[in-house]
Write an enzyme that holds these catalytic residues in place. Structure first.
Site, PDB file in Angstrom:
ATOM      1  N   GLY A  13       1.015  -1.348   0.122  1.00 16.27           N
ATOM      2  CA  GLY A  13      -0.198   0.130   0.093  1.00 16.27           C
ATOM      3  C   GLY A  13       0.935   1.152  -0.120  1.00 16.27           C
ATOM      4  O   GLY A  13       1.781   1.364   0.772  1.00 16.27           O
ATOM      5  N   GLY A  15      -0.636   4.518   0.044  1.00 16.57           N
ATOM      6  CA  GLY A  15      -1.453   5.453   0.796  1.00 16.57           C
ATOM      7  C   GLY A  15      -0.495   6.081   1.729  1.00 16.57           C
ATOM      8  O   GLY A  15       0.608   5.881   2.015  1.00 16.57           O
ATOM      9  N   PHE A 117     -14.280  20.967  12.946  1.00 15.23           N
ATOM     10  CA  PHE A 117     -14.740  19.806  12.492  1.00 15.23           C
ATOM     11  C   PHE A 117     -15.618  19.077  13.458  1.00 15.23           C
ATOM     12  O   PHE A 117     -15.641  19.408  14.602  1.00 15.23           O
ATOM     13  CB  PHE A 117     -13.454  18.986  12.070  1.00 15.23           C
ATOM     14  N   ASP A 218      -8.683  -6.215   0.273  1.00 14.40           N
ATOM     15  CA  ASP A 218      -8.051  -7.407  -0.160  1.00 14.40           C
ATOM     16  C   ASP A 218      -7.463  -8.323   1.034  1.00 14.40           C
ATOM     17  O   ASP A 218      -7.471  -9.220   1.434  1.00 14.40           O
ATOM     18  CB  ASP A 218      -7.285  -7.497  -1.519  1.00 14.40           C
ATOM     19  N   GLN A 237     -18.202   3.765   9.400  1.00 16.21           N
ATOM     20  CA  GLN A 237     -19.026   4.791   9.331  1.00 16.21           C
ATOM     21  C   GLN A 237     -19.591   5.349   7.957  1.00 16.21           C
ATOM     22  O   GLN A 237     -19.119   5.213   7.137  1.00 16.21           O
ATOM     23  CB  GLN A 237     -17.709   5.938   9.583  1.00 16.21           C
ATOM     24  N   HIS A 239     -20.636   8.542   6.441  1.00 19.64           N
ATOM     25  CA  HIS A 239     -20.587  10.105   6.178  1.00 19.64           C
ATOM     26  C   HIS A 239     -21.680  10.891   6.074  1.00 19.64           C
ATOM     27  O   HIS A 239     -22.314  10.453   5.282  1.00 19.64           O
ATOM     28  CB  HIS A 239     -19.390  10.519   5.576  1.00 19.64           C
ATOM     29  N   LEU A 249     -18.264  12.442  -1.618  1.00 24.47           N
ATOM     30  CA  LEU A 249     -17.907  12.952  -0.589  1.00 24.47           C
ATOM     31  C   LEU A 249     -17.956  14.656  -0.556  1.00 24.47           C
ATOM     32  O   LEU A 249     -17.253  15.024  -1.323  1.00 24.47           O
ATOM     33  CB  LEU A 249     -16.770  12.578   0.310  1.00 24.47           C
ATOM     34  N   THR A 251     -17.013  17.335   2.081  1.00 26.05           N
ATOM     35  CA  THR A 251     -16.142  17.185   3.421  1.00 26.05           C
ATOM     36  C   THR A 251     -16.907  17.939   4.651  1.00 26.05           C
ATOM     37  O   THR A 251     -17.585  18.840   4.189  1.00 26.05           O
ATOM     38  CB  THR A 251     -14.850  18.022   3.276  1.00 26.05           C
ATOM     39  N   GLU A 252     -16.551  17.607   5.710  1.00 29.56           N
ATOM     40  CA  GLU A 252     -17.295  17.990   6.972  1.00 29.56           C
ATOM     41  C   GLU A 252     -16.601  19.460   7.078  1.00 29.56           C
ATOM     42  O   GLU A 252     -17.216  20.225   7.757  1.00 29.56           O
ATOM     43  CB  GLU A 252     -16.606  17.214   7.971  1.00 29.56           C
ATOM     44  N   ARG A 283     -20.140  12.114  13.040  1.00 32.18           N
ATOM     45  CA  ARG A 283     -20.714  11.546  12.103  1.00 32.18           C
ATOM     46  C   ARG A 283     -21.809  10.644  12.298  1.00 32.18           C
ATOM     47  O   ARG A 283     -22.894  10.706  11.710  1.00 32.18           O
ATOM     48  CB  ARG A 283     -19.730  11.026  11.102  1.00 32.18           C
ATOM     49  N   HIS A 349     -18.311   5.380   4.192  1.00 30.62           N
ATOM     50  CA  HIS A 349     -17.114   6.132   4.474  1.00 30.62           C
ATOM     51  C   HIS A 349     -15.856   5.646   4.982  1.00 30.62           C
ATOM     52  O   HIS A 349     -14.707   5.612   4.032  1.00 30.62           O
ATOM     53  CB  HIS A 349     -17.541   7.462   4.931  1.00 30.62           C
ATOM     54  N   GLU A 380      -6.005   2.622   7.721  1.00 34.12           N
ATOM     55  CA  GLU A 380      -7.576   2.356   7.547  1.00 34.12           C
ATOM     56  C   GLU A 380      -7.555   0.824   7.837  1.00 34.12           C
ATOM     57  O   GLU A 380      -8.558   0.457   8.387  1.00 34.12           O
ATOM     58  CB  GLU A 380      -8.196   2.883   6.273  1.00 34.12           C
ATOM     59  N   ARG A 391     -15.284   7.154  14.260  1.00 34.96           N
ATOM     60  CA  ARG A 391     -14.273   8.035  14.085  1.00 34.96           C
ATOM     61  C   ARG A 391     -14.392   9.509  13.923  1.00 34.96           C
ATOM     62  O   ARG A 391     -15.385   9.794  13.262  1.00 34.96           O
ATOM     63  CB  ARG A 391     -13.176   7.640  12.598  1.00 34.96           C
ATOM     64  N   SER A 396      -8.410  10.355  10.801  1.00 34.80           N
ATOM     65  CA  SER A 396      -7.678   9.128  10.195  1.00 34.80           C
ATOM     66  C   SER A 396      -6.484   9.632   9.327  1.00 34.80           C
ATOM     67  O   SER A 396      -5.366   8.698   9.517  1.00 34.80           O
ATOM     68  CB  SER A 396      -8.802   8.743   8.853  1.00 34.80           C
ATOM     69  N   LEU A 397      -6.299  10.590   8.835  1.00 30.12           N
ATOM     70  CA  LEU A 397      -4.960  11.089   8.445  1.00 30.12           C
ATOM     71  C   LEU A 397      -4.014  11.104   9.429  1.00 30.12           C
ATOM     72  O   LEU A 397      -2.867  10.563   9.131  1.00 30.12           O
ATOM     73  CB  LEU A 397      -5.030  12.456   7.662  1.00 30.12           C
TER      74      LEU A 397
HETATM   75  C1  LIG Z   1     -13.341  11.158  -0.056  1.00 27.47           C
HETATM   76  C2  LIG Z   1     -12.588  10.668   1.204  1.00 27.47           C
HETATM   77  C3  LIG Z   1     -12.074  11.895   2.054  1.00 27.47           C
HETATM   78  C4  LIG Z   1     -11.388  11.846   3.084  1.00 27.47           C
HETATM   79  N1  LIG Z   1     -11.199  12.859   3.811  1.00 27.47           N
HETATM   80  C5  LIG Z   1     -10.445  12.755   4.783  1.00 27.47           C
HETATM   81  C6  LIG Z   1      -9.899  13.762   5.684  1.00 27.47           C
HETATM   82  O1  LIG Z   1     -10.051  14.961   5.291  1.00 27.47           O
HETATM   83  N2  LIG Z   1      -9.297  13.517   6.836  1.00 27.47           N
HETATM   84  C7  LIG Z   1      -9.035  12.450   7.373  1.00 27.47           C
HETATM   85  O2  LIG Z   1      -8.751  12.271   8.377  1.00 27.47           O
HETATM   86  N3  LIG Z   1      -9.545  11.282   6.902  1.00 27.47           N
HETATM   87  C8  LIG Z   1     -10.180  11.335   5.505  1.00 27.47           C
HETATM   88  N4  LIG Z   1     -10.633  10.299   4.948  1.00 27.47           N
HETATM   89  C9  LIG Z   1     -10.047   8.951   5.179  1.00 27.47           C
HETATM   90  C10 LIG Z   1      -8.834   8.922   4.956  1.00 27.47           C
HETATM   91  O3  LIG Z   1      -8.464   9.387   3.955  1.00 27.47           O
HETATM   92  C11 LIG Z   1      -8.361   7.198   4.828  1.00 27.47           C
HETATM   93  O4  LIG Z   1      -8.867   6.491   5.855  1.00 27.47           O
HETATM   94  C12 LIG Z   1      -6.671   7.315   4.792  1.00 27.47           C
HETATM   95  O5  LIG Z   1      -6.324   8.012   3.774  1.00 27.47           O
HETATM   96  C13 LIG Z   1      -6.532   5.928   4.198  1.00 27.47           C
HETATM   97  O6  LIG Z   1      -5.131   5.600   4.037  1.00 27.47           O
HETATM   98  P1  LIG Z   1      -4.387   4.426   4.021  1.00 27.47           P
HETATM   99  O7  LIG Z   1      -3.105   4.823   3.763  1.00 27.47           O
HETATM  100  O8  LIG Z   1      -4.729   3.409   5.216  1.00 27.47           O
HETATM  101  O9  LIG Z   1      -4.776   3.792   2.924  1.00 27.47           O
HETATM  102  P2  LIG Z   1      -5.183   4.129   1.076  1.00 27.47           P
HETATM  103  O10 LIG Z   1      -4.999   5.603   0.916  1.00 27.47           O
HETATM  104  O11 LIG Z   1      -6.524   3.952   1.033  1.00 27.47           O
HETATM  105  O12 LIG Z   1      -4.195   3.187   0.373  1.00 27.47           O
HETATM  106  C14 LIG Z   1      -4.304   1.791   0.252  1.00 27.47           C
HETATM  107  C15 LIG Z   1      -3.282   1.163  -0.641  1.00 27.47           C
HETATM  108  O13 LIG Z   1      -3.310   0.051  -0.488  1.00 27.47           O
HETATM  109  C16 LIG Z   1      -3.022  -0.515  -2.076  1.00 27.47           C
HETATM  110  N5  LIG Z   1      -3.700  -1.934  -2.038  1.00 27.47           N
HETATM  111  C17 LIG Z   1      -4.826  -2.121  -1.502  1.00 27.47           C
HETATM  112  N6  LIG Z   1      -4.949  -3.561  -1.859  1.00 27.47           N
HETATM  113  C18 LIG Z   1      -4.075  -3.983  -2.403  1.00 27.47           C
HETATM  114  C19 LIG Z   1      -3.603  -5.417  -3.081  1.00 27.47           C
HETATM  115  N7  LIG Z   1      -4.327  -6.217  -3.043  1.00 27.47           N
HETATM  116  N8  LIG Z   1      -2.379  -5.184  -3.800  1.00 27.47           N
HETATM  117  C20 LIG Z   1      -1.485  -4.308  -3.785  1.00 27.47           C
HETATM  118  N9  LIG Z   1      -1.966  -2.904  -3.190  1.00 27.47           N
HETATM  119  C21 LIG Z   1      -2.972  -2.861  -2.584  1.00 27.47           C
HETATM  120  C22 LIG Z   1      -3.699   0.294  -2.811  1.00 27.47           C
HETATM  121  O14 LIG Z   1      -3.006   0.557  -3.966  1.00 27.47           O
HETATM  122  C23 LIG Z   1      -3.121   1.768  -2.170  1.00 27.47           C
HETATM  123  O15 LIG Z   1      -1.851   2.083  -2.286  1.00 27.47           O
HETATM  124  C24 LIG Z   1     -11.299  10.372   3.793  1.00 27.47           C
HETATM  125  C25 LIG Z   1     -11.537   9.304   2.880  1.00 27.47           C
HETATM  126  C26 LIG Z   1     -12.225   9.603   1.620  1.00 27.47           C
HETATM  127  C27 LIG Z   1     -12.751   8.387   0.966  1.00 27.47           C
END
Ligand SMILES: Cc1cc2nc3c(=O)[nH]c(=O)nc-3n(C[C@H](O)[C@H](O)[C@H](O)COP(=O)(O)OP(=O)(O)OC[C@H]3O[C@@H](n4cnc5c(N)ncnc54)[C@H](O)[C@@H]3O)c2cc1C
Length: 576
Positions: A13, A15, A117, A218, A237, A239, A249, A251-252, A283, A349, A380, A391, A396-397
């Site tokens: 991942g 993210g 928020f 996955d 959750q 939203h 979305l 945003t809040e 939320r 969400h 996440e 949450r 989350s960020l």
């Molecule tokens: C529209 C939206 C707005 C949001 N706004 C906010 C906000 O303002 N503030 C806040 O705190 N939170 C916010 N959130 C929540 C927050 O963004 C997420 O919870 C957080 O970014 C998740 O980050 P992560 O690094 O855990 O995963 P992600 O950023 O989802 O990354 C997951 C990674 O895993 C990889 N992956 C997944 N499955 C596989 C697989 N089988 N093989 C290889 N790679 C895989 C993907 O390619 C990706 O790179 C928001 C969420 C959404 C949907």
């Protein structure tokens, strides 16, 4: 030909959790990041509103108030030792991000700007406080790009468009990962000393969601199948403000800047549900309030949506601080939010539940707190648990970067002692056979139709409101759909860039997780945070102040429990 790689650390991942973990781990060994998406397309990039930290730049604030709000927001299910770690580290984290190049929005004096928020308050719930640090409404985008750049500078190796098929957990340790290179269909095995799962959420289980297409959980499903428990999966959750009919979305932060919710009678109905902080209640409460208004016939024109009214926000503020959502509203609904209210409805969400970990991101193998050697999870997909049953926005960020970094640090110790994991031919063979079986399956069902049915069912009976009857029906339907998913047929039987094959794999994971969510929701006979049982509408601290641990037992699930860690704030009635 299959390929074998060896890395000290592999992170699944890219993210925010994955990137932050990679950056930290690169201090201790060689690091590879595997991602099914191109790194900067991860869902983190879509995060809009902000990241929480009690900087106190706009008005007095303190990490202690942040700790209190997060605990209360979690409906007292969050583990307070973990929440304290996160809130205490928030200020350092945001300043570190700023130093890495994140372009935060600024106050006129040049300090990091902050806005209101949901659930963020001063003095233990007295009034709303400005705690969210933001980069207009593109905060996730800004942080992902800064961290990606830092990882490049540190020589982290990226494997973009590699789909993880298996995570090898045997004999109490993690040995590595098996993945498919999407452009070629070639299978790669990665033997590791440490593996970090940072694979994000699974909102695609539901029909209406703010989550990106690839958010299919996955790796949680893979680990569950390999015997790793999943924690608190009943808590998902919704939203409150998804664009009506689409789930995209808003945003809040829009309510943080002064937007309000309006029902069909033109009333600002949140005044009735949360007299102190009104539209900025958490939320779970706002989502239930909206659906309650609609159920009681007070939707707009008696229909199934309410309005988010941003017309009271000065145009310049909308342009400067909420440009993205203004554009979404214009593009998708043809509505200019500076002139007309936006129709909204709750949208799936965020997954509070996930892979259980300790505060250093070590994955737990059971409810007693034993850990699996060489396996870490953050972001996440993980359940630390800092969010408990609900949450708060912007946490989350914060969670991704705080616990991503802690995973990277904890790995240092593991690298000193561990050897590279062992990935046998059988394991690779198993992945190949699974792929071949899907490609060659000559069944009579299509992936899309099974997925649509699952999403509809989860939306109807396992979303904001739940009952025993509805959940039992959902579980029955999911059992049928699981059977059907073994009897599919693909249009595309090639190996190169076969997105239909990927969707078939993802569907199995989604069905697996949907089943865990529904069964976890059925066994929890109380209402807490985002889990609301109409047949058990009260919170029941006597019997249910505990985390659910779901273990796979053949075709069924065994539930065990772990007490909530309460260090500071005793559970109280949750009033806002
Ligand atoms: C529209 C939206 C707005 C949001 N706004 C906010 C906000 O303002 N503030 C806040 O705190 N939170 C916010 N959130 C929540 C927050 O963004 C997420 O919870 C957080 O970014 C998740 O980050 P992560 O690094 O855990 O995963 P992600 O950023 O989802 O990354 C997951 C990674 O895993 C990889 N992956 C997944 N499955 C596989 C697989 N089988 N093989 C290889 N790679 C895989 C993907 O390619 C990706 O790179 C928001 C969420 C959404 C949907």
């Amino acid at each position: 030909m299959n390929r074998l790689h060896q890395y000290d650390v592999v992170i699944i991942g890219s993210g925010l959790a994955g990137l932050r973990a990679a950056l930290e781990a690169s201090n201790h060994g060689n690091v590879a990041v595997i991602s099914k998406l191109y790194p900067t397309r991860s869902h983190s990039t879509a995060a809009q509103g902000g990241i929480a930290a009690a900087l106190g730049n706009e008005e007095p604030d303190s990490p202690e108030w942040h700790f209190y709000d997060t605990t209360k927001g979690s409906d007292y299910l969050g583990d307070q030792d973990a929440i304290e770690v996160m809130c205490e580290d928030a200020i350092r984290t945001v300043i570190e991000l700023e130093h890495m190049g994140v372009p935060f929005s600024r106050t006129p004096e040049g300090r990091i700007a902050q806005r209101r928020f949901g659930g963020h308050t001063r003095e233990f719930g007295a009034a709303p406080v400005r705690r969210a640090c933001y980069s207009a409404d593109r905060t996730g985008h800004a942080i992902v790009f800064a961290l990606y750049e830092q990882c490049q500078l540190r020589g982290v190796r990226f494997f973009p468009e590699f789909h993880v098929l298996d995570i090898v957990v045997e004999d109490g340790r993690c040995h590595g990962v098996v993945a498919m290179e999407i452009p070629t269909g070639q299978i790669h095995a990665f033997s590791t000393k440490a593996t970090v799962v940072a694979s994000g959420g699974y909102g695609r289980v539901f029909k209406t969601t703010s989550n990106a297409i690839a958010t299919t959980g996955d790796c949680l499903s893979i680990l569950f199948n390999r015997g790793v428990p999943l924690e608190d999966m009943e808590f998902f959750q919704f939203h409150p403000t998804g664009l009506y009919g689409l789930g995209i979305l808003i945003t809040e932060g829009a309510r943080g800047e002064g937007g309000i919710l309006i029902n069909g009678k033109g009333e600002r109905f949140m005044e009735r549900y949360a007299p102190t902080i009104k539209d900025l209640a958490p939320r779970d409460m706002v989502s239930r309030a909206i659906l309650n208004e609609i159920r009681e016939g007070r939707g707009i024109d008696g229909r199934d949506f309410v309005y988010l009214d941003l017309t009271g926000i000065p145009k310049q503020i909308l342009q400067e601080r909420l440009p993205e959502i203004s554009t979404f509203s214009k593009i998708y609904l043809g509505i200019d939010p500076s002139e007309s209210p936006i129709p909204v409805l709750p949208t799936a969400h965020y997954a509070m539940g996930g892979i259980p970990t300790d505060v250093d991101a070590r994955v737990l193998s059971n409810e007693r707190g034993d850990t699996i050697e060489g396996l870490y999870a953050a972001g996440e997909c993980a359940c630390v648990s800092v969010h408990g049953a609900n949450r708060l926005g912007c946490n989350s960020l914060l969670d991704t970067v705080v616990f991503g970094r802690r995973a990277g640090k904890a790995i240092a110790e593991c690298l000193r002692e561990a050897d590279y994991g062992r990935i046998t031919n059988e394991v690779v063979e198993r992945a190949i056979v699974e792929i071949e079986n899907i490609i060659n399956s000559r069944g009579d069902t299509r992936v899309g139709s099974i997925r649509a049915e699952m999403q509809k069912e989860m939306m109807e009976h396992c979303s904001v409101f739940r009952t025993e009857e509805g959940l039992k029906k959902t579980i029955e339907i999911l059992t049928e759909l699981k059977k059907a998913s073994k009897n599919i047929q693909l249009h595309d039987r090639t190996k190169r860039f076969n997105t239909e094959l990927l969707e078939a794999i993802e569907l199995r994971h989604l069905l697996n997780l949907a089943d865990v969510i529904a069964r976890s929701a059925l066994q929890r006979t109380e209402s807490r945070g985002a889990h609301y049982r109409e047949d058990f509408p009260e919170r029941d601290d006597k019997n249910w102040l505990k985390h659910t641990f779901a273990f796979k037992e053949g075709d069924s699930i065994e539930f065990r429990y772990r007490p909530v860690k309460i260090t500071r704030f005793q559970p109280e009635e949750r009033k806002y």
